[in-house]
Motif scaffolding. Sequence first.
Motif, PDB file in Angstrom:
ATOM      1  N   LYS A 274       0.984   4.319  -2.964  1.00 30.66           N
ATOM      2  CA  LYS A 274       0.887   5.773  -2.760  1.00 30.66           C
ATOM      3  C   LYS A 274       2.073   6.489  -3.380  1.00 30.66           C
ATOM      4  CE  LYS A 274      -1.795   5.421   1.508  1.00 30.66           C
ATOM      5  NZ  LYS A 274      -1.816   5.664   2.977  1.00 30.66           N
TER       6      LYS A 274
ATOM      7  N   SER B 190       1.769   6.641  -7.167  1.00 31.10           N
ATOM      8  CA  SER B 190       0.733   7.547  -7.686  1.00 31.10           C
ATOM      9  C   SER B 190       1.282   8.930  -8.017  1.00 31.10           C
ATOM     10  CB  SER B 190      -0.406   7.669  -6.670  1.00 31.10           C
ATOM     11  OG  SER B 190       0.036   8.324  -5.492  1.00 31.10           O
TER      12      SER B 190
ATOM     13  N   GLU C 214       0.822  -1.211   0.000  1.00 31.84           N
ATOM     14  CA  GLU C 214       0.000   0.000   0.000  1.00 31.84           C
ATOM     15  C   GLU C 214       0.855   1.260   0.000  1.00 31.84           C
ATOM     16  OE1 GLU C 214      -3.239   0.443  -0.437  1.00 31.84           O
ATOM     17  OE2 GLU C 214      -3.303  -1.704  -0.834  1.00 31.84           O
TER      18      GLU C 214
END
Length: 281
Positions: free
Chosen positions: A244, A247, A240
């Motif tokens: 992030k 992105s 995770e």
Amino acid sequence: MKKNFLNAGSIKEQVPICTLLKHLGYKPAKINGVEHHYINVLKSAEIKSAFVVNEQLNIWYDRLTKRSGNIIDFGIAYWPDLNSEQVIEKISQFFQISKRPTGIQKTNGQRKRLAVKIPFYHIEEIKPVGCNVEITAYLQSQGLWEISIGHLKEVYYYVVDEKRRRKEFFAAGWQNENGGWEVRGKNFSGCLGHKGMTFIPGNESSLILFEDYIDYLSWKFANKLLGPSILILNSPEFVEAAKKRASKFHEVAVFFGKQHLNAEVLSAIQGINPPKIINSP
């Protein structure tokens, strides 16, 4: 009423991997000092023991899948359909562990579970690869010698247990962005210190995401020109966080071996835009 399960840190402190394996029905095929060797844990039809647990450090390494880590990493590898939160919940249920208020020693007449003491380790020295014949032989046996030069280090460290006994170790390794060392050796692979990802800056608009540093070195050996920024997970628990970070880049490629594409990693890949997947050979 939903049970308040322990977090990952508490699971790592309170549950030895060898104890979990015993509850899952596995017994060590042999014990060599602090190392417990098992057969058919992550893959069936094994002839020789490939799964090794270092009882002192409470970490594991599987020679066939080349995966390693702590007890949470093991749960993710053993139950590939579960994410890290579900693994924590499953282990908590397995051992009937739940949070209790600080300072309370007994609840309903039951003793509070005591945390397992993990021995202290100290990194004594870091050297370039090529100084230790055993590390060199290991890298050569894994086909990693050429790509390791200039990228991997020789990590020398020792462990002091609760009885102040000292045992020395060495392995090839690299440092993550949190200061910990990811090490690889003949009998053990894992992380010394704080776990973390490895980031290598490059092009600010493009990123390649790797699951393991060795995959990155294989890619770099074939792609010698400067190029994209590189982000290496080092552990599935950073999926995770990697998502992030990814992105923020305009172009993202994912370079994973097919054998490592577990459900959690695939879920993260699907959230990367555009999700370009490059399978390693």
